[in-house]
Design a protein around this motif. Structure first.
Motif, PDB file in Angstrom:
ATOM      1  N   THR A  88     -19.705 -84.763  65.225  1.00 30.53           N
ATOM      2  CA  THR A  88     -19.009 -84.221  64.055  1.00 30.53           C
ATOM      3  C   THR A  88     -19.432 -85.016  62.832  1.00 30.53           C
ATOM      4  O   THR A  88     -19.579 -86.238  62.902  1.00 30.53           O
ATOM      5  N   ALA A 145     -17.856 -84.343  59.743  1.00 31.06           N
ATOM      6  CA  ALA A 145     -16.761 -84.277  58.762  1.00 31.06           C
ATOM      7  C   ALA A 145     -16.105 -85.633  58.538  1.00 31.06           C
ATOM      8  O   ALA A 145     -15.617 -85.919  57.437  1.00 31.06           O
ATOM      9  N   ASP A 146     -16.072 -86.480  59.573  1.00 33.71           N
ATOM     10  CA  ASP A 146     -15.396 -87.773  59.441  1.00 33.71           C
ATOM     11  C   ASP A 146     -16.332 -88.916  59.074  1.00 33.71           C
ATOM     12  O   ASP A 146     -15.926 -90.074  59.066  1.00 33.71           O
ATOM     13  N   ASP A 147     -17.603 -88.603  58.761  1.00 33.32           N
ATOM     14  CA  ASP A 147     -18.540 -89.662  58.391  1.00 33.32           C
ATOM     15  C   ASP A 147     -18.170 -90.182  57.004  1.00 33.32           C
ATOM     16  O   ASP A 147     -18.160 -89.419  56.035  1.00 33.32           O
ATOM     17  N   PRO A 148     -17.883 -91.485  56.864  1.00 35.28           N
ATOM     18  CA  PRO A 148     -17.389 -92.016  55.587  1.00 35.28           C
ATOM     19  C   PRO A 148     -18.473 -92.362  54.575  1.00 35.28           C
ATOM     20  O   PRO A 148     -18.156 -92.878  53.499  1.00 35.28           O
ATOM     21  N   ARG A 153     -25.532 -91.044  61.838  1.00 38.81           N
ATOM     22  CA  ARG A 153     -24.436 -91.274  60.914  1.00 38.81           C
ATOM     23  C   ARG A 153     -24.892 -92.143  59.745  1.00 38.81           C
ATOM     24  O   ARG A 153     -25.758 -92.994  59.873  1.00 38.81           O
ATOM     25  N   PRO A 206     -24.746 -86.420  57.966  1.00 43.10           N
ATOM     26  CA  PRO A 206     -23.643 -85.946  57.115  1.00 43.10           C
ATOM     27  C   PRO A 206     -24.057 -85.384  55.763  1.00 43.10           C
ATOM     28  O   PRO A 206     -23.240 -84.764  55.082  1.00 43.10           O
ATOM     29  N   GLY A 234     -18.089 -79.789  57.247  1.00 45.68           N
ATOM     30  CA  GLY A 234     -17.878 -81.058  56.573  1.00 45.68           C
ATOM     31  C   GLY A 234     -19.173 -81.736  56.185  1.00 45.68           C
ATOM     32  O   GLY A 234     -19.215 -82.967  56.019  1.00 45.68           O
ATOM     33  N   ARG A 257     -18.712 -87.333  48.918  1.00 48.67           N
ATOM     34  CA  ARG A 257     -19.703 -88.337  49.319  1.00 48.67           C
ATOM     35  C   ARG A 257     -20.672 -88.693  48.185  1.00 48.67           C
ATOM     36  O   ARG A 257     -21.483 -89.605  48.338  1.00 48.67           O
TER      37      ARG A 257
END
Length: 288
Positions: free
Chosen positions: A133, A135-138, A207, A231, A251, A271
């Motif tokens: 996923t 969407a949760d990559d910061p 990531r 991402p 995301g 981002r």
């Protein structure tokens, strides 16, 4: 290994003046990919990094996600009249327990170098469920790092300098440093070669990285980014409406028309870090 470039004679006309010259052209040849001995697809590509191309294609199809999923990749005998290997047929053997793709997810036997999506059975079949996923990559990337990517990508395109006829896909870190690059006559092939390099190096998911492509951002390129756990996808040209829709759903940060300091952010704007000039942000002072 086949040739990446070839030399061809041509007639040049400039302002009514005619001359003969020899030009360097990028090579375009078919590559047949077989899976456990069975034909899977044929794509027109530029020879080079063929093992990465096959591995990346299988990541996009959801077949493999790590190097241990691939038991072996080898060239098969070609079809040259003298019996020599043409290096245009690859067979990928998957490891025990790796499920083969369903028929609905397989491409037609022939796809072009310009549009990997054309051979898909249906649009819904393309929406393969990713193992990662995004969407949760910061990760957050400064707009100045984005601005440096096109020039760094272009500077690393060795074959493009000789032919002017190749697309490029580059993988960048959050600081805008180029991690890896692949070139090909096909946009989707260049991305598959890049993702294939990553899976064979056990780097998935990717990531904290950004994928930049030298052309437009199509639905399939957005899908390939998501399938590899990337991402951020940036392109020097326009995205398609389907690419924007997929990016919003998954995301994924999608940047288009990235040219110098200018860019359009179509999805995942959180981002992209933009620090405006302090003077521009300050409120106007009343004149006396």
């Amino acid at each position: 290994m086949g040739r990446v470039t070839t030399r061809e004679k041509l007639l040049r006309v400039r302002d009514g003046a005619v001359s003969e010259r020899v030009d360097t052209l990028v090579v375009e040849e078919p590559l047949e990919v077989r899976l456990d001995g069975e034909p899977l697809t044929v794509t027109m590509r530029t020879p080079g990094h063929d093992f990465d191309l096959a591995a990346g294609f299988l990541v996009s199809e959801g077949v493999v996600a790590r190097s241990s999923d691939i038991a072996a990749i080898r060239y098969c005998a070609g079809a040259a009249e003298d019996g020599a290997n043409t290096y245009n047929i690859l067979d990928v053997a998957v490891a025990a327990g790796v499920a083969l793709p369903e028929a609905s997810l397989q491409r037609n036997f022939y796809t072009t170098s310009s549009c990997g999506l054309c051979g898909k059975a249906s649009l819904e079949a393309v929406r393969t469920t990713s193992r990662w996923t995004v969407a949760d990559d910061p990760v957050r990337i400064d707009h100045r790092a984005f601005a440096a990517m096109p020039e760094r990508l272009r500077a690393a395109q060795r074959v493009f300098d000789r032919t002017g006829g190749l697309h490029a896909a580059g993988l960048f870190d959050a600081a805008g440093e180029l991690l890896a690059l692949r070139e090909d006559v096909g946009r989707h092939n260049a991305v598959d070669k890049l993702v294939g390099w990553a899976v064979r190096e056990d780097r998935l998911p990717l990531r904290g990285t950004a994928l930049m492509v030298s052309g437009r951002a199509s639905f399939e390129l957005a899908q390939k980014a998501v399938m590899a756990g990337i991402p951020v996808l940036a392109a020097v040209s326009a995205p398609s409406s389907l690419a924007v829709g997929l990016a919003a759903d998954a995301g994924l940060t999608l940047v288009g028309f990235l040219r110098g300091a200018s860019m359009n952010v179509y999805a995942g704007r959180h981002r992209v870090v933009v620090e405006r000039d302090a003077a521009a942000q300050a409120p106007a002072t009343a004149r006396t």
